[in-house]
Design a protein around this motif. Sequence first.
Motif, mmCIF file in Angstrom:
data_model
loop_
_atom_site.group_PDB
_atom_site.id
_atom_site.type_symbol
_atom_site.label_atom_id
_atom_site.label_comp_id
_atom_site.label_asym_id
_atom_site.label_seq_id
_atom_site.Cartn_x
_atom_site.Cartn_y
_atom_site.Cartn_z
ATOM 1 N N GLN A 183 23.665 -38.369 15.456
ATOM 2 C CA GLN A 183 25.035 -37.892 15.526
ATOM 3 C C GLN A 183 25.968 -39.025 15.923
ATOM 4 O O GLN A 183 25.567 -39.963 16.603
ATOM 5 C CB GLN A 183 25.146 -36.764 16.557
ATOM 6 C CG GLN A 183 24.302 -35.552 16.219
ATOM 7 C CD GLN A 183 24.752 -34.885 14.941
ATOM 8 O OE1 GLN A 183 25.825 -34.311 14.892
ATOM 9 N NE2 GLN A 183 23.942 -34.969 13.909
ATOM 10 N N GLY A 184 27.216 -38.895 15.506
ATOM 11 C CA GLY A 184 28.225 -39.862 15.885
ATOM 12 C C GLY A 184 28.667 -39.639 17.324
ATOM 13 O O GLY A 184 28.393 -38.592 17.919
ATOM 14 N N ASP A 205 38.518 -33.933 1.816
ATOM 15 C CA ASP A 205 38.242 -34.967 0.810
ATOM 16 C C ASP A 205 38.682 -36.346 1.287
ATOM 17 O O ASP A 205 37.969 -37.335 1.107
ATOM 18 C CB ASP A 205 38.942 -34.626 -0.514
ATOM 19 C CG ASP A 205 38.337 -33.424 -1.222
ATOM 20 O OD1 ASP A 205 37.199 -33.022 -0.875
ATOM 21 O OD2 ASP A 205 39.013 -32.876 -2.119
ATOM 22 N N GLU A 206 39.856 -36.407 1.914
ATOM 23 C CA GLU A 206 40.368 -37.692 2.387
ATOM 24 C C GLU A 206 39.528 -38.234 3.545
ATOM 25 O O GLU A 206 39.242 -39.428 3.599
ATOM 26 C CB GLU A 206 41.841 -37.569 2.801
ATOM 27 C CG GLU A 206 42.476 -38.873 3.229
ATOM 28 C CD GLU A 206 42.603 -39.926 2.130
ATOM 29 O OE1 GLU A 206 42.998 -41.060 2.454
ATOM 30 O OE2 GLU A 206 42.304 -39.633 0.950
ATOM 31 N N LEU A 207 39.121 -37.378 4.462
ATOM 32 C CA LEU A 207 38.257 -37.839 5.554
ATOM 33 C C LEU A 207 36.933 -38.356 5.013
ATOM 34 O O LEU A 207 36.443 -39.402 5.461
ATOM 35 C CB LEU A 207 38.028 -36.720 6.570
ATOM 36 C CG LEU A 207 39.145 -36.547 7.592
ATOM 37 C CD1 LEU A 207 39.040 -35.207 8.295
ATOM 38 C CD2 LEU A 207 39.123 -37.685 8.606
ATOM 39 N N GLU A 208 36.354 -37.664 4.052
ATOM 40 C CA GLU A 208 35.104 -38.135 3.449
ATOM 41 C C GLU A 208 35.311 -39.495 2.791
ATOM 42 O O GLU A 208 34.475 -40.391 2.915
ATOM 43 C CB GLU A 208 34.583 -37.119 2.440
ATOM 44 C CG GLU A 208 34.022 -35.877 3.084
ATOM 45 C CD GLU A 208 33.537 -34.836 2.082
ATOM 46 O OE1 GLU A 208 33.797 -34.982 0.856
ATOM 47 O OE2 GLU A 208 32.885 -33.867 2.517
ATOM 48 N N ARG A 209 36.442 -39.672 2.113
ATOM 49 C CA ARG A 209 36.727 -40.945 1.441
ATOM 50 C C ARG A 209 36.915 -42.060 2.478
ATOM 51 O O ARG A 209 36.295 -43.123 2.385
ATOM 52 C CB ARG A 209 37.978 -40.811 0.571
ATOM 53 C CG ARG A 209 38.254 -42.060 -0.282
ATOM 54 C CD ARG A 209 39.610 -42.014 -0.949
ATOM 55 N NE ARG A 209 40.715 -42.186 -0.012
ATOM 56 C CZ ARG A 209 41.047 -43.349 0.562
ATOM 57 N NH1 ARG A 209 40.344 -44.433 0.330
ATOM 58 N NH2 ARG A 209 42.075 -43.411 1.385
ATOM 59 N N SER A 240 30.692 -34.405 4.459
ATOM 60 C CA SER A 240 30.642 -33.489 5.600
ATOM 61 C C SER A 240 29.188 -33.102 5.837
ATOM 62 O O SER A 240 28.385 -33.028 4.912
ATOM 63 C CB SER A 240 31.509 -32.264 5.358
ATOM 64 O OG SER A 240 31.057 -31.543 4.252
ATOM 65 N N GLY A 241 28.876 -32.898 7.091
ATOM 66 C CA GLY A 241 27.498 -32.618 7.477
ATOM 67 C C GLY A 241 26.704 -33.880 7.778
ATOM 68 O O GLY A 241 25.529 -33.813 8.109
ATOM 69 N N HIS A 242 27.364 -35.034 7.694
ATOM 70 C CA HIS A 242 26.689 -36.312 7.915
ATOM 71 C C HIS A 242 27.445 -37.162 8.926
ATOM 72 O O HIS A 242 28.541 -36.822 9.347
ATOM 73 C CB HIS A 242 26.522 -37.069 6.594
ATOM 74 C CG HIS A 242 25.642 -36.356 5.632
ATOM 75 N ND1 HIS A 242 24.269 -36.368 5.710
ATOM 76 C CD2 HIS A 242 25.944 -35.548 4.586
ATOM 77 C CE1 HIS A 242 23.754 -35.631 4.740
ATOM 78 N NE2 HIS A 242 24.758 -35.107 4.046
ATOM 79 N N THR A 243 26.841 -38.288 9.259
ATOM 80 C CA THR A 243 27.381 -39.213 10.245
ATOM 81 C C THR A 243 27.699 -40.536 9.576
ATOM 82 O O THR A 243 26.965 -40.977 8.677
ATOM 83 C CB THR A 243 26.352 -39.408 11.389
ATOM 84 O OG1 THR A 243 26.137 -38.137 12.001
ATOM 85 C CG2 THR A 243 26.833 -40.391 12.434
ATOM 86 N N THR A 244 28.778 -41.162 10.012
ATOM 87 C CA THR A 244 29.154 -42.449 9.446
ATOM 88 C C THR A 244 28.071 -43.488 9.746
ATOM 89 O O THR A 244 27.329 -43.357 10.727
ATOM 90 C CB THR A 244 30.503 -42.935 10.023
ATOM 91 O OG1 THR A 244 30.417 -42.992 11.447
ATOM 92 C CG2 THR A 244 31.645 -42.020 9.595
ATOM 93 N N THR A 284 30.693 -37.961 13.327
ATOM 94 C CA THR A 284 29.952 -36.969 12.552
ATOM 95 C C THR A 284 31.012 -36.037 11.995
ATOM 96 O O THR A 284 31.907 -35.599 12.723
ATOM 97 C CB THR A 284 28.955 -36.186 13.423
ATOM 98 O OG1 THR A 284 27.960 -37.110 13.885
ATOM 99 C CG2 THR A 284 28.277 -35.069 12.640
ATOM 100 N N LEU A 285 30.921 -35.756 10.712
ATOM 101 C CA LEU A 285 31.923 -34.954 10.016
ATOM 102 C C LEU A 285 31.354 -33.580 9.718
ATOM 103 O O LEU A 285 30.283 -33.474 9.112
ATOM 104 C CB LEU A 285 32.302 -35.678 8.715
ATOM 105 C CG LEU A 285 33.500 -35.211 7.928
ATOM 106 C CD1 LEU A 285 34.759 -35.222 8.779
ATOM 107 C CD2 LEU A 285 33.691 -36.110 6.710
ATOM 108 N N GLU A 286 32.054 -32.538 10.165
ATOM 109 C CA GLU A 286 31.592 -31.163 9.955
ATOM 110 C C GLU A 286 32.716 -30.301 9.407
ATOM 111 O O GLU A 286 33.888 -30.547 9.684
ATOM 112 C CB GLU A 286 31.125 -30.535 11.276
ATOM 113 C CG GLU A 286 29.944 -31.219 11.907
ATOM 114 C CD GLU A 286 29.532 -30.596 13.229
ATOM 115 O OE1 GLU A 286 30.266 -29.721 13.758
ATOM 116 O OE2 GLU A 286 28.474 -30.984 13.737
ATOM 117 N N ILE A 287 32.331 -29.278 8.657
ATOM 118 C CA ILE A 287 33.258 -28.258 8.191
ATOM 119 C C ILE A 287 33.150 -27.084 9.155
ATOM 120 O O ILE A 287 32.058 -26.676 9.518
ATOM 121 C CB ILE A 287 32.904 -27.786 6.757
ATOM 122 C CG1 ILE A 287 32.984 -28.942 5.754
ATOM 123 C CG2 ILE A 287 33.783 -26.616 6.340
ATOM 124 C CD1 ILE A 287 34.362 -29.535 5.568
#
Length: 172
Positions: free
Chosen positions: A82-83, A105-109, A115-119, A125-128
């Motif tokens: 996790q981030g 979409d912009e955060l993922e870019r 989403s559901g993953h860590t940089t 860590t990006l979550e919906i």
Amino acid sequence: MSEQSNGAAKSRDEVLLSRVRQIASDYKAKGGSLIQVLHAVQTVYGYLPIEVQKVVAVEMDCPLSVVSGVVTFYSFFSTEPQGKHTIRICLGTACYVRGGVRIADELERVLGCQSGHTTADRVFTLEIARCIGACGLAPAISIDDKVYANVTTEQIPQILAPYYKKEEEAEA
């Protein structure tokens, strides 16, 4: 990775796994303590990969299937790194209608992860989220416990910048 840094990483893992063994061993005689153990272990190790689950299972004399079942059932356990910060993008009805998908979409870019993953740098860590309780502020995101309201795609770099600055300062 150099042999020296590889050795340091291995040594760190050995120290962490030793601590995991100790935590599980301390609770072995206490029935019904698996969730407590997993919380403590996740705090120490950061997440619960299968290797760590195996250590817990052996130390608590518990089938791996039971340990793994608990880990995968409860959303507060993670099997992936996790981030340091968790970004939750609200896609509840109000946020969805007011542009939440564009924000996602912009955060993922910008972050370079889905989403559901860590940089890759493990900062985020990006979550919906289905709702973060800020419907009147849509579209909204939260980072850790801070809510950002009426977010636009143009604001994302400014929102993220202080978190990266904290990481740079921590490394210095």
